[in-house]
Design a protein around this motif. Sequence first.
Motif, PDB file in Angstrom:
ATOM      1  N   GLY A 422       8.096 -10.165   4.713  1.00  0.00           N
ATOM      2  CA  GLY A 422       8.339  -8.652   4.126  1.00  0.00           C
ATOM      3  C   GLY A 422       7.450  -8.200   3.308  1.00  0.00           C
ATOM      4  O   GLY A 422       7.451  -7.106   2.637  1.00  0.00           O
ATOM      5  N   GLN A 483       9.588  -2.696  -0.724  1.00  0.00           N
ATOM      6  CA  GLN A 483      10.848  -2.021  -0.271  1.00  0.00           C
ATOM      7  C   GLN A 483      10.668  -0.514  -0.545  1.00  0.00           C
ATOM      8  O   GLN A 483      11.536   0.183  -0.068  1.00  0.00           O
ATOM      9  CB  GLN A 483      11.841  -2.601  -0.629  1.00  0.00           C
ATOM     10  CG  GLN A 483      12.364  -4.085  -0.260  1.00  0.00           C
ATOM     11  CD  GLN A 483      12.312  -4.208   1.515  1.00  0.00           C
ATOM     12  OE1 GLN A 483      12.704  -3.537   2.017  1.00  0.00           O
ATOM     13  NE2 GLN A 483      11.732  -5.485   1.840  1.00  0.00           N
ATOM     14  N   ALA A 486      11.046   1.846   2.161  1.00  0.00           N
ATOM     15  CA  ALA A 486      12.198   1.973   2.877  1.00  0.00           C
ATOM     16  C   ALA A 486      13.329   2.514   2.069  1.00  0.00           C
ATOM     17  O   ALA A 486      14.194   3.306   2.411  1.00  0.00           O
ATOM     18  CB  ALA A 486      12.774   0.518   3.260  1.00  0.00           C
TER      19      ALA A 486
END
Length: 494
Positions: A422, A483, A486
């Motif tokens: 990720g 992240q 997101a």
Amino acid sequence: MSAALLFFLPLVVLTLAICHLAARRSQSAGDFFSAGNRIGPWQNALALAGDYLSAAAFLGAAGLYFAAGYDSLVYAVGTLAGWPLLMLLLAGKLRQLGCFTVSDVLAQRFASRRLRALSATSSLLVTLFYLIVQMVGAGKLIELLFGLPYLAAVALVALLMVGYVAIGGMLATTWVQMIKAVLLLLCGAMLAWGVLAQFGFSAPALFDAATRLRGDAILLPGAALSDPVEVLSLGLGLTLGLLGLPHVLMRFLTVPDARAARRSAAIATLLVGGFFCLNILIGYGAIALLPAHPAFFDAGGKLLGGGNMAALHLAGLLGGAPLAGLVAAVAFATILAVVSGLTLAGAAAISHDLWAGLHSRTVSAAEKKAVSRYAALALGLLAVLLSTLFQQQNIAFVMGLAFAIAASANFPVLLLALYWRGLTEQGALACAASGILASGVLIVLGPAVWVAVLGFDRPLFPWASPALFAVPLAFAAGVLGSQRRALFRKVKPQ
């Protein structure tokens, strides 16, 4: 002085001959930076031990035992704890990728010039701090033995190290480190044997003699480690810092495959652990034996040459001028071997990562090697200048600062890049930048620089090691940076 020269000159001549032979075999960039991936596990293990057992691990550790007793053991255990993690987490993975430098690992995932430049900058920062450690040890050693001014002594070391790297590359560095590791282990064994012989080969008798002179406090944590936060931060930096040292990580790129990389790490762990056990006997032997001999102290009661010279004085006490000369020569060879590895790592970061990696055109192997040689010269000059600022510091302590930077700036982004799918380019940039800035700023504001170097009365950051704060911050920045999209993605209307 004459006894030291008898050992110094052959070692210098031998290493120059090795560099000449290596230069004839280093034709390509792969030969120069990674020895053509031809180094076997045992050879690489010896070179790893030689690369890692530096002036701090020998001179600095013995000096710290002499000054603070138990505190030196904390440094040894902390750094040794990183070796199994290095073997399990990084050794095989790095070799599978087939890179030259740490920045190459990130480049395998992200074709980002900004990330390559940032990673190379962090590697250079760690390399410079570690070079300071070696330069201070070399300067004090040459100053004590030959009466040269400190600046002239470190300039001599810089000249030799630049020559080794510029001429021979990784192959010469590997051979020099292997020879040095064997000599250092032999010297450590001789000193430990000599100490035990003074006490009927009884370790308890040695420790009893040391406590009679200095009290039970030398077997307990000192004032510098009385703060639990300081101890935890130091331990974290020492353990994880090993996994971010560029000159150590480069060694896993010299072996044929991942299995050989893991084997070399396992063998090196045993060699380093064995030497640290010898260091306990050497350090406490200095505590028990040196105070009875005023010739090793100046009029103010301080050890001649500073606390980092405790092992050298102990050698003179146990074996006279011949043993002192041998130990001095091996310590000097130790420093030269380590600074050669450090300089090569720094030169690779400049030539391979910055010069070649940031160019829009293809850079030839000959040009990379030429830039590496100029980079080695620049690093040598900068290390000489910086070492004058830290010459009064214990080199084991300064080594702890280098480990803290490596743990904060290199290890988090390297681990995330290898194990977390990720991770994004933005996350990697945030992770690396946060680690560099946090560790650098906190070290400057801490007692090591703000008080000891800049001369202020009180530090703005109370702890010497910043790892406990900088490492989690770097990981958090990497995760949050990855992240970000997101977290802030707009919800589409139904």
